[in-house]
Design a protein around this motif. Structure first.
Motif, PDB file in Angstrom:
ATOM      1  N   UNK A  69      37.024 -18.399  -7.030  1.00  0.00           N
ATOM      2  CA  UNK A  69      37.153 -19.699  -7.743  1.00  0.00           C
ATOM      3  C   UNK A  69      35.739 -20.521  -7.720  1.00  0.00           C
ATOM      4  N   UNK A  70      35.029 -20.441  -6.985  1.00  0.00           N
ATOM      5  CA  UNK A  70      33.513 -20.654  -7.194  1.00  0.00           C
ATOM      6  C   UNK A  70      32.639 -20.444  -8.099  1.00  0.00           C
ATOM      7  N   UNK A  71      33.092 -18.959  -8.557  1.00  0.00           N
ATOM      8  CA  UNK A  71      32.384 -18.126  -9.972  1.00  0.00           C
ATOM      9  C   UNK A  71      33.349 -18.701 -10.695  1.00  0.00           C
ATOM     10  N   UNK A  72      33.857 -19.678 -10.864  1.00  0.00           N
ATOM     11  CA  UNK A  72      34.846 -19.914 -12.221  1.00  0.00           C
ATOM     12  C   UNK A  72      34.056 -21.498 -12.164  1.00  0.00           C
ATOM     13  N   UNK A  73      33.802 -21.955 -10.938  1.00  0.00           N
ATOM     14  CA  UNK A  73      33.114 -23.240 -11.027  1.00  0.00           C
ATOM     15  C   UNK A  73      32.215 -23.483 -11.640  1.00  0.00           C
ATOM     16  N   UNK A  74      31.169 -21.817 -11.795  1.00  0.00           N
ATOM     17  CA  UNK A  74      29.480 -21.566 -11.560  1.00  0.00           C
ATOM     18  C   UNK A  74      29.500 -20.745 -12.441  1.00  0.00           C
ATOM     19  N   UNK A  75      30.057 -20.958 -13.190  1.00  0.00           N
ATOM     20  CA  UNK A  75      29.331 -19.055 -13.573  1.00  0.00           C
ATOM     21  C   UNK A  75      28.241 -18.877 -13.972  1.00  0.00           C
ATOM     22  N   UNK A  76      27.294 -19.673 -14.499  1.00  0.00           N
ATOM     23  CA  UNK A  76      26.063 -19.451 -14.862  1.00  0.00           C
ATOM     24  C   UNK A  76      24.975 -18.903 -13.211  1.00  0.00           C
ATOM     25  N   UNK A  77      25.654 -19.275 -12.294  1.00  0.00           N
ATOM     26  CA  UNK A  77      24.585 -19.292 -10.773  1.00  0.00           C
ATOM     27  C   UNK A  77      25.660 -17.462 -10.859  1.00  0.00           C
ATOM     28  N   UNK A  78      26.372 -17.179 -11.508  1.00  0.00           N
ATOM     29  CA  UNK A  78      26.051 -15.850 -11.468  1.00  0.00           C
ATOM     30  C   UNK A  78      24.587 -14.731 -12.411  1.00  0.00           C
ATOM     31  N   UNK A  79      25.066 -15.345 -13.511  1.00  0.00           N
ATOM     32  CA  UNK A  79      24.290 -15.045 -14.239  1.00  0.00           C
ATOM     33  C   UNK A  79      23.231 -14.737 -13.466  1.00  0.00           C
ATOM     34  N   UNK A  80      22.764 -15.604 -13.251  1.00  0.00           N
ATOM     35  CA  UNK A  80      21.564 -16.267 -12.524  1.00  0.00           C
ATOM     36  C   UNK A  80      21.149 -15.237 -11.392  1.00  0.00           C
ATOM     37  N   UNK A  81      21.889 -15.037 -11.174  1.00  0.00           N
ATOM     38  CA  UNK A  81      21.761 -13.943  -9.239  1.00  0.00           C
ATOM     39  C   UNK A  81      21.721 -12.666 -10.096  1.00  0.00           C
TER      40      UNK A  81
END
Ligand SMILES: [Zn+2]
Length: 316
Positions: free
Chosen positions: A164-176
């Motif tokens: 659910x958090x990933x859906x809210x902030x997918x950009x964070x996943x890309x940066x990770x």
């Protein structure tokens, strides 16, 4: 019927759970920890509601809610919180999940496949003087500050993300991913205890979280590990994860940062319990993680001075 939202996660009290029903013991992420702590050490606890969004759910819960007291208790299972299982309780930097024959398929949660031995990973791939830093329950507000610090020390870590958090902030996943870190599946909304859900719901929690992470990260995104909320690993969810190509990831050092014991306490706990090849559990989501960020600011130079190099967890 839906799973109670993360925030509403509740922890079943397992007083002696740790001993009687390993499957219930929880351990990981903030919430996790929380629960775990709660659970494993004492009896029931109902974290109800709570606090802000999710994670904290558990985690936060604790801290924020009545649970305040928990922290202390959780002394027993040394930070190592090998928590989840009764097993590693003693040795913080204990080797892999060797023990814990997860076999404890609770009556309720009948494994979909033949019982197997738990293979929860609690060490780095390379062993030697390496450490695997892992962050649960994000992405959250602390994710970027943590990424900034990791970059400053050329350190790599593994992020156990909540769908659910990933859906809210997918950009964070890309940066990770762009910065060389790796990903771990921490379920869609962090239900606890995971093993109490019907099999199909557990599959949903694990498979859909992976989907969300891959969708956010883009084609080719790999999610190598699965970490059960609260460290609630069972033969059943370990198998579900394995069916999706993920290894179950535990930890060997748990400074219980989710309980916000104070930055010095977090730092001291890691310094005291870390052994070469250890996996450290911390949180970048689930509530206010400023203490975690501050602790990392001290721990990264300390780890480097101690000769540690940053590695990823083992995958089998
Ligand atoms: Zn968690």
């Amino acid at each position: 019927m839906r799973i109670p939202s993360p925030r509403a996660r509740r922890t079943l009290g397992l007083g002696l759970a740790a001993l009687l029903a390993p499957a219930l013991v929880t351990g990981c992420g903030s919430a996790d920890d929380l629960h775990r702590a709660t659970t494993s050490m004492e009896g029931v606890r109902t974290t109800a509601a709570a606090v802000p969004p999710r994670e904290g759910a558990a985690a936060t819960d604790t801290s924020a809610s009545p649970s305040a007291g928990i922290p202390s208790q959780r002394t027993a299972p040394p930070s190592g919180g090998p928590a989840p299982r009764p097993a590693g309780a003693t040795a913080p930097a204990a080797p892999t999940a060797t023990a814990t024959p997860t076999a404890s398929p609770t009556p309720t949660a009948g494994p979909s496949t033949p019982p197997q031995q738990s293979r929860v990973i609690r060490t780095t791939a390379g062993g030697s003087r390496t450490v695997a830093l892992t962050f649960d329950d994000g992405p959250g507000p602390a994710t970027r500050p943590i990424l900034d610090l990791l970059a400053q020390y050329h350190a790599h870590a593994t992020f156990c993300l909540v769908g659910d958090e990933v859906r809210r902030d997918p950009g964070a996943v890309r940066r990770i991913l762009a910065e060389g870190h790796r990903l771990c599946d921490h379920t869609v909304d962090h239900p606890q205890p995971l093993h109490a859900l019907p099999h199909d719901r557990q599959v949903h929690e694990i498979a859909d979280a992976e989907d969300a992470i891959v969708r956010a990260g883009g084609p080719g995104t790999r999610v190598a590990w699965f970490r059960a909320p609260g460290g609630d690993f069972t033969a059943e969810n370990e198998q579900i994860a394995a069916d999706h190509g993920m290894a179950s990831l535990g930890w060997s050092v748990d400074p219980r940062d989710w309980a916000r014991p104070g930055t010095p306490a977090i730092v001291a706990d890691v310094e005291r319990h870390l052994r070469p090849g250890g996996v450290v559990l911390m949180h970048d989501g689930g509530g206010d993680r400023s203490q975690t960020v501050a602790a990392l600011r001290d721990l990264l130079p300390w780890l480097t001075a101690q000769g540690y190099t940053f590695a990823f967890p083992a995958e089998h």
